[in-house]
Design a protein around this motif. Sequence first.
Motif, PDB file in Angstrom:
ATOM      1  N   CYS A   1     -17.269  -1.013  60.940  1.00 43.36           N
ATOM      2  CA  CYS A   1     -16.632   0.313  60.905  1.00 43.36           C
ATOM      3  C   CYS A   1     -15.942   0.625  62.231  1.00 43.36           C
ATOM      4  CB  CYS A   1     -17.647   1.385  60.546  1.00 43.36           C
ATOM      5  SG  CYS A   1     -18.201   1.269  58.824  1.00 43.36           S
ATOM      6  N   VAL A   2     -16.566   0.266  63.352  1.00 43.56           N
ATOM      7  CA  VAL A   2     -15.945   0.484  64.663  1.00 43.56           C
ATOM      8  C   VAL A   2     -14.656  -0.325  64.771  1.00 43.56           C
ATOM      9  CG1 VAL A   2     -16.213   0.026  67.144  1.00 43.56           C
ATOM     10  CG2 VAL A   2     -18.065   1.127  65.875  1.00 43.56           C
ATOM     11  N   ALA A   3     -14.720  -1.595  64.385  1.00 44.62           N
ATOM     12  CA  ALA A   3     -13.529  -2.452  64.451  1.00 44.62           C
ATOM     13  C   ALA A   3     -12.421  -1.929  63.546  1.00 44.62           C
ATOM     14  CB  ALA A   3     -13.891  -3.888  64.084  1.00 44.62           C
ATOM     15  N   ALA A   4     -12.765  -1.482  62.354  1.00 44.42           N
ATOM     16  CA  ALA A   4     -11.766  -0.948  61.420  1.00 44.42           C
ATOM     17  C   ALA A   4     -11.119   0.313  61.981  1.00 44.42           C
ATOM     18  CB  ALA A   4     -12.409  -0.666  60.064  1.00 44.42           C
ATOM     19  N   ASN A   5     -11.916   1.180  62.606  1.00 42.77           N
ATOM     20  CA  ASN A   5     -11.368   2.404  63.198  1.00 42.77           C
ATOM     21  C   ASN A   5     -10.447   2.083  64.370  1.00 42.77           C
ATOM     22  OD1 ASN A   5     -12.607   4.102  61.362  1.00 42.77           O
ATOM     23  ND2 ASN A   5     -14.418   4.394  62.638  1.00 42.77           N
ATOM     24  N   GLU A   6     -10.840   1.087  65.195  1.00 43.92           N
ATOM     25  CA  GLU A   6      -9.991   0.679  66.317  1.00 43.92           C
ATOM     26  C   GLU A   6      -8.678   0.086  65.804  1.00 43.92           C
ATOM     27  OE1 GLU A   6     -12.273  -1.956  68.796  1.00 43.92           O
ATOM     28  OE2 GLU A   6     -13.544  -0.326  69.518  1.00 43.92           O
TER      29      GLU A   6
ATOM     30  N   ALA B   1      -6.500   2.909  64.650  1.00 41.41           N
ATOM     31  CA  ALA B   1      -5.944   3.646  65.791  1.00 41.41           C
ATOM     32  C   ALA B   1      -4.813   2.848  66.434  1.00 41.41           C
ATOM     33  CB  ALA B   1      -7.044   3.935  66.802  1.00 41.41           C
ATOM     34  N   ASN B   2      -4.991   1.550  66.579  1.00 37.38           N
ATOM     35  CA  ASN B   2      -3.951   0.696  67.169  1.00 37.38           C
ATOM     36  C   ASN B   2      -2.718   0.662  66.293  1.00 37.38           C
ATOM     37  OD1 ASN B   2      -5.555   0.126  69.368  1.00 37.38           O
ATOM     38  ND2 ASN B   2      -6.309  -1.809  68.543  1.00 37.38           N
ATOM     39  N   SER B   3      -2.901   0.636  64.976  1.00 43.77           N
ATOM     40  CA  SER B   3      -1.770   0.630  64.039  1.00 43.77           C
ATOM     41  C   SER B   3      -1.007   1.944  64.106  1.00 43.77           C
ATOM     42  CB  SER B   3      -2.256   0.389  62.606  1.00 43.77           C
ATOM     43  OG  SER B   3      -2.839  -0.875  62.496  1.00 43.77           O
TER      44      SER B   3
END
Length: 191
Positions: free
Chosen positions: A178-183, A186-188
């Motif tokens: 979930c943290v990686a998906a949120n990051e 955000a980057n996208s």
Amino acid sequence: MKHTLNPIVPAPAVELQLTKLDVARRQLESAIAMYFAFGDPVSIHTLATAALEVLRDLAEHRGVESPMPSPAEAFPAHAAELRKAFRAAQNFFKHADSDPTETLTFRHQATEFFLFETVELYYPLAGDRPTVLRAFSAWFRLCWPKVFVFTEDEELRLNAVRAVFRLGDRNQFFSLYCVAANEQRANSAEM
């Protein structure tokens, strides 16, 4: 502010306007959150199968085929008995009218398959792939690799993930996913 019992779903308003798809998503996201937190298997199963039932009905009305064949379709000569076996726990958890003194031996590993089918059926109906559902789908593929045929590239990526996570670390996997998906989201958004 997030609801304390389920950090995925905000605290509800006094009234909620819900579609059947909204209900199924909420049930499914709650079941998955409890699954990754090693929550109560009866509650997880109840929510997963309730969501699956709603999504199967919606799929039928919309002409969407389930991504997984039902056991009854695979073995038509035994359809009635398979349906009964697959629904035994679900019905036991919801009803007591005809069997108030019965007991059940619940083999909750099957719940993972119900969750997976529900996740995979949600995608074509909603046109949306929520992070929580993608996390479960990825975890299921890690845990049940013999159910799938992977490309060589997919197998390499899965092996890399398997090297990092023991299959018992589902809570840690979920948090990091979930943290990686949120990051990534955000980057996208910044680009």
